[in-house]
Design a protein around this motif. Structure first.
Motif, PDB file in Angstrom:
ATOM      1  N   SER A  11       0.794  -1.230   0.000  1.00 53.54           N
ATOM      2  CA  SER A  11       0.000   0.000   0.000  1.00 53.54           C
ATOM      3  C   SER A  11       0.828   1.283   0.000  1.00 53.54           C
ATOM      4  O   SER A  11       0.606   2.169  -0.822  1.00 53.54           O
ATOM      5  N   VAL A  12       1.773   1.388   0.910  1.00 53.25           N
ATOM      6  CA  VAL A  12       2.527   2.634   1.063  1.00 53.25           C
ATOM      7  C   VAL A  12       3.503   2.847  -0.097  1.00 53.25           C
ATOM      8  O   VAL A  12       3.539   3.926  -0.689  1.00 53.25           O
ATOM      9  N   ILE A  13       4.266   1.830  -0.430  1.00 55.48           N
ATOM     10  CA  ILE A  13       5.230   1.987  -1.522  1.00 55.48           C
ATOM     11  C   ILE A  13       4.526   2.290  -2.841  1.00 55.48           C
ATOM     12  O   ILE A  13       4.939   3.216  -3.549  1.00 55.48           O
ATOM     13  N   PRO A  14       3.440   1.588  -3.187  1.00 54.71           N
ATOM     14  CA  PRO A  14       2.727   1.979  -4.407  1.00 54.71           C
ATOM     15  C   PRO A  14       2.168   3.410  -4.344  1.00 54.71           C
ATOM     16  O   PRO A  14       2.162   4.115  -5.357  1.00 54.71           O
ATOM     17  N   ALA A  15       1.732   3.840  -3.172  1.00 58.32           N
ATOM     18  CA  ALA A  15       1.224   5.212  -3.040  1.00 58.32           C
ATOM     19  C   ALA A  15       2.340   6.236  -3.257  1.00 58.32           C
ATOM     20  O   ALA A  15       2.126   7.261  -3.921  1.00 58.32           O
ATOM     21  N   ILE A  16       3.518   5.948  -2.731  1.00 63.80           N
ATOM     22  CA  ILE A  16       4.667   6.839  -2.934  1.00 63.80           C
ATOM     23  C   ILE A  16       5.028   6.883  -4.416  1.00 63.80           C
ATOM     24  O   ILE A  16       5.194   7.951  -5.002  1.00 63.80           O
ATOM     25  N   ARG A  17       5.134   5.701  -5.018  1.00 62.06           N
ATOM     26  CA  ARG A  17       5.457   5.652  -6.446  1.00 62.06           C
ATOM     27  C   ARG A  17       4.405   6.383  -7.274  1.00 62.06           C
ATOM     28  O   ARG A  17       4.734   7.066  -8.245  1.00 62.06           O
ATOM     29  N   GLY A  18       3.141   6.216  -6.889  1.00 67.32           N
ATOM     30  CA  GLY A  18       2.071   6.877  -7.621  1.00 67.32           C
ATOM     31  C   GLY A  18       2.183   8.390  -7.574  1.00 67.32           C
ATOM     32  O   GLY A  18       2.042   9.071  -8.598  1.00 67.32           O
ATOM     33  N   LEU A  19       2.446   8.928  -6.401  1.00 66.77           N
ATOM     34  CA  LEU A  19       2.602  10.379  -6.277  1.00 66.77           C
ATOM     35  C   LEU A  19       3.823  10.868  -7.047  1.00 66.77           C
ATOM     36  O   LEU A  19       3.771  11.900  -7.722  1.00 66.77           O
ATOM     37  N   LEU A  20       4.910  10.109  -6.959  1.00 67.44           N
ATOM     38  CA  LEU A  20       6.111  10.473  -7.714  1.00 67.44           C
ATOM     39  C   LEU A  20       5.844  10.421  -9.216  1.00 67.44           C
ATOM     40  O   LEU A  20       6.230  11.334  -9.955  1.00 67.44           O
ATOM     41  N   ALA A  21       5.190   9.364  -9.659  1.00 64.26           N
ATOM     42  CA  ALA A  21       4.903   9.206 -11.087  1.00 64.26           C
ATOM     43  C   ALA A  21       4.068  10.373 -11.608  1.00 64.26           C
ATOM     44  O   ALA A  21       4.369  10.939 -12.663  1.00 64.26           O
ATOM     45  N   LYS A  22       3.044  10.722 -10.868  1.00 63.59           N
ATOM     46  CA  LYS A  22       2.179  11.834 -11.299  1.00 63.59           C
ATOM     47  C   LYS A  22       2.966  13.132 -11.394  1.00 63.59           C
ATOM     48  O   LYS A  22       2.811  13.894 -12.342  1.00 63.59           O
ATOM     49  N   LYS A  23       3.799  13.393 -10.412  1.00 65.88           N
ATOM     50  CA  LYS A  23       4.599  14.623 -10.433  1.00 65.88           C
ATOM     51  C   LYS A  23       5.575  14.620 -11.607  1.00 65.88           C
ATOM     52  O   LYS A  23       5.707  15.615 -12.317  1.00 65.88           O
ATOM     53  N   LEU A  24       6.255  13.509 -11.805  1.00 70.79           N
ATOM     54  CA  LEU A  24       7.242  13.447 -12.879  1.00 70.79           C
ATOM     55  C   LEU A  24       6.601  13.634 -14.250  1.00 70.79           C
ATOM     56  O   LEU A  24       7.113  14.373 -15.086  1.00 70.79           O
ATOM     57  N   VAL A  25       5.459  12.990 -14.462  1.00 68.14           N
ATOM     58  CA  VAL A  25       4.802  13.062 -15.765  1.00 68.14           C
ATOM     59  C   VAL A  25       4.091  14.406 -15.959  1.00 68.14           C
ATOM     60  O   VAL A  25       4.245  15.048 -16.998  1.00 68.14           O
ATOM     61  N   LYS A  26       3.359  14.842 -14.959  1.00 72.17           N
ATOM     62  CA  LYS A  26       2.537  16.046 -15.122  1.00 72.17           C
ATOM     63  C   LYS A  26       3.287  17.347 -14.883  1.00 72.17           C
ATOM     64  O   LYS A  26       3.050  18.337 -15.569  1.00 72.17           O
ATOM     65  N   ASP A  50      -1.519   6.923 -12.815  1.00 70.27           N
ATOM     66  CA  ASP A  50      -2.099   8.154 -13.347  1.00 70.27           C
ATOM     67  C   ASP A  50      -3.626   8.124 -13.326  1.00 70.27           C
ATOM     68  O   ASP A  50      -4.271   9.135 -13.069  1.00 70.27           O
ATOM     69  N   SER A  51      -4.194   6.955 -13.576  1.00 74.83           N
ATOM     70  CA  SER A  51      -5.658   6.845 -13.604  1.00 74.83           C
ATOM     71  C   SER A  51      -6.243   6.402 -12.262  1.00 74.83           C
ATOM     72  O   SER A  51      -7.413   6.043 -12.170  1.00 74.83           O
ATOM     73  N   ASP A  52      -5.425   6.432 -11.218  1.00 74.56           N
ATOM     74  CA  ASP A  52      -5.843   6.065  -9.864  1.00 74.56           C
ATOM     75  C   ASP A  52      -6.384   4.640  -9.762  1.00 74.56           C
ATOM     76  O   ASP A  52      -7.259   4.349  -8.954  1.00 74.56           O
ATOM     77  N   GLU A  53      -5.830   3.743 -10.568  1.00 76.63           N
ATOM     78  CA  GLU A  53      -6.166   2.325 -10.478  1.00 76.63           C
ATOM     79  C   GLU A  53      -5.180   1.582  -9.573  1.00 76.63           C
ATOM     80  O   GLU A  53      -5.375   0.422  -9.265  1.00 76.63           O
ATOM     81  N   ARG A  54      -4.128   2.272  -9.191  1.00 77.04           N
ATOM     82  CA  ARG A  54      -3.070   1.655  -8.391  1.00 77.04           C
ATOM     83  C   ARG A  54      -2.498   2.725  -7.457  1.00 77.04           C
ATOM     84  O   ARG A  54      -2.439   3.897  -7.804  1.00 77.04           O
ATOM     85  N   GLY A  55      -2.085   2.304  -6.275  1.00 76.77           N
ATOM     86  CA  GLY A  55      -1.439   3.231  -5.349  1.00 76.77           C
ATOM     87  C   GLY A  55      -2.394   4.128  -4.588  1.00 76.77           C
ATOM     88  O   GLY A  55      -2.008   5.202  -4.146  1.00 76.77           O
ATOM     89  N   VAL A  56      -3.631   3.680  -4.410  1.00 80.76           N
ATOM     90  CA  VAL A  56      -4.628   4.531  -3.758  1.00 80.76           C
ATOM     91  C   VAL A  56      -5.149   3.971  -2.428  1.00 80.76           C
ATOM     92  O   VAL A  56      -6.103   4.507  -1.874  1.00 80.76           O
ATOM     93  N   ALA A  57      -4.495   2.946  -1.911  1.00 79.32           N
ATOM     94  CA  ALA A  57      -4.957   2.355  -0.650  1.00 79.32           C
ATOM     95  C   ALA A  57      -4.809   3.325   0.519  1.00 79.32           C
ATOM     96  O   ALA A  57      -5.554   3.263   1.487  1.00 79.32           O
ATOM     97  N   ILE A  58      -3.846   4.237   0.403  1.00 78.53           N
ATOM     98  CA  ILE A  58      -3.616   5.231   1.444  1.00 78.53           C
ATOM     99  C   ILE A  58      -3.296   6.555   0.757  1.00 78.53           C
ATOM    100  O   ILE A  58      -2.531   6.596  -0.208  1.00 78.53           O
ATOM    101  N   ASP A  59      -3.891   7.632   1.247  1.00 79.61           N
ATOM    102  CA  ASP A  59      -3.675   8.952   0.663  1.00 79.61           C
ATOM    103  C   ASP A  59      -2.550   9.660   1.405  1.00 79.61           C
ATOM    104  O   ASP A  59      -2.784  10.341   2.401  1.00 79.61           O
ATOM    105  N   LEU A  60      -1.351   9.502   0.905  1.00 78.25           N
ATOM    106  CA  LEU A  60      -0.193  10.100   1.571  1.00 78.25           C
ATOM    107  C   LEU A  60      -0.096  11.595   1.341  1.00 78.25           C
ATOM    108  O   LEU A  60       0.585  12.289   2.088  1.00 78.25           O
ATOM    109  N   SER A  61      -0.782  12.101   0.334  1.00 75.46           N
ATOM    110  CA  SER A  61      -0.743  13.549   0.085  1.00 75.46           C
ATOM    111  C   SER A  61      -1.429  14.315   1.214  1.00 75.46           C
ATOM    112  O   SER A  61      -1.228  15.517   1.354  1.00 75.46           O
ATOM    113  N   ALA A  62      -2.202  13.624   2.035  1.00 72.24           N
ATOM    114  CA  ALA A  62      -2.874  14.254   3.168  1.00 72.24           C
ATOM    115  C   ALA A  62      -1.890  14.609   4.288  1.00 72.24           C
ATOM    116  O   ALA A  62      -2.211  15.411   5.160  1.00 72.24           O
ATOM    117  N   TYR A  63      -0.717  14.023   4.255  1.00 76.08           N
ATOM    118  CA  TYR A  63       0.300  14.274   5.274  1.00 76.08           C
ATOM    119  C   TYR A  63       1.331  15.237   4.682  1.00 76.08           C
ATOM    120  O   TYR A  63       2.118  14.858   3.806  1.00 76.08           O
TER     121      TYR A  63
END
Length: 118
Positions: A11-26, A50-63
């Protein structure tokens, strides 16, 4: 009973990767393939982040502290000042920080009811 690290891997590692991926691409105009290579995942994983199909079990952007760490890492990646091995180590460091701060305790109890006992 699952250990915190077992929960973090799913959960946490995919959430971190997801946030990083979105920032890098967008924000930094990386291609999905380029971001995938740096983060140690497939291009399709980046698409799923990017489509929020992965890495959404925990919202780390809230911290805010975690969001700041991810912002700093994404900036360093964009500047080219960190190598792939360092990126992966920083992802682990952020994951360990999330565990230590107790940010995933609610999720841990949700996915593993045995975590409530003891």
């Amino acid at each position: 009973m699952l250990t915190p690290h077992e929960v973090a891997v799913k959960s946490v590692i995919p959430a971190i990767r997801g946030l990083l991926a979105k920032k890098l691409v967008k924000e930094y105009a990386f291609t999905q393939k380029g971001a995938a290579s740096l983060l140690g995942v497939s291009q399709s994983a980046i698409s799923r982040y990017d489509s929020d199909e992965r890495g959404v079990a925990i919202d780390l952007s809230a911290y805010l502290d975690v969001a700041s760490m991810i912002e700093g890492l994404s900036r360093k990646i964009a500047e080219g000042s960190v190598k792939r091995e360092e990126i992966l180590k920083k992802i682990d460091d952020i994951s360990d920080y999330v565990i230590r701060k107790g940010y995933m305790c609610d999720l841990h109890r949700k996915v593993d009811p045995e975590a409530n006992s003891g």
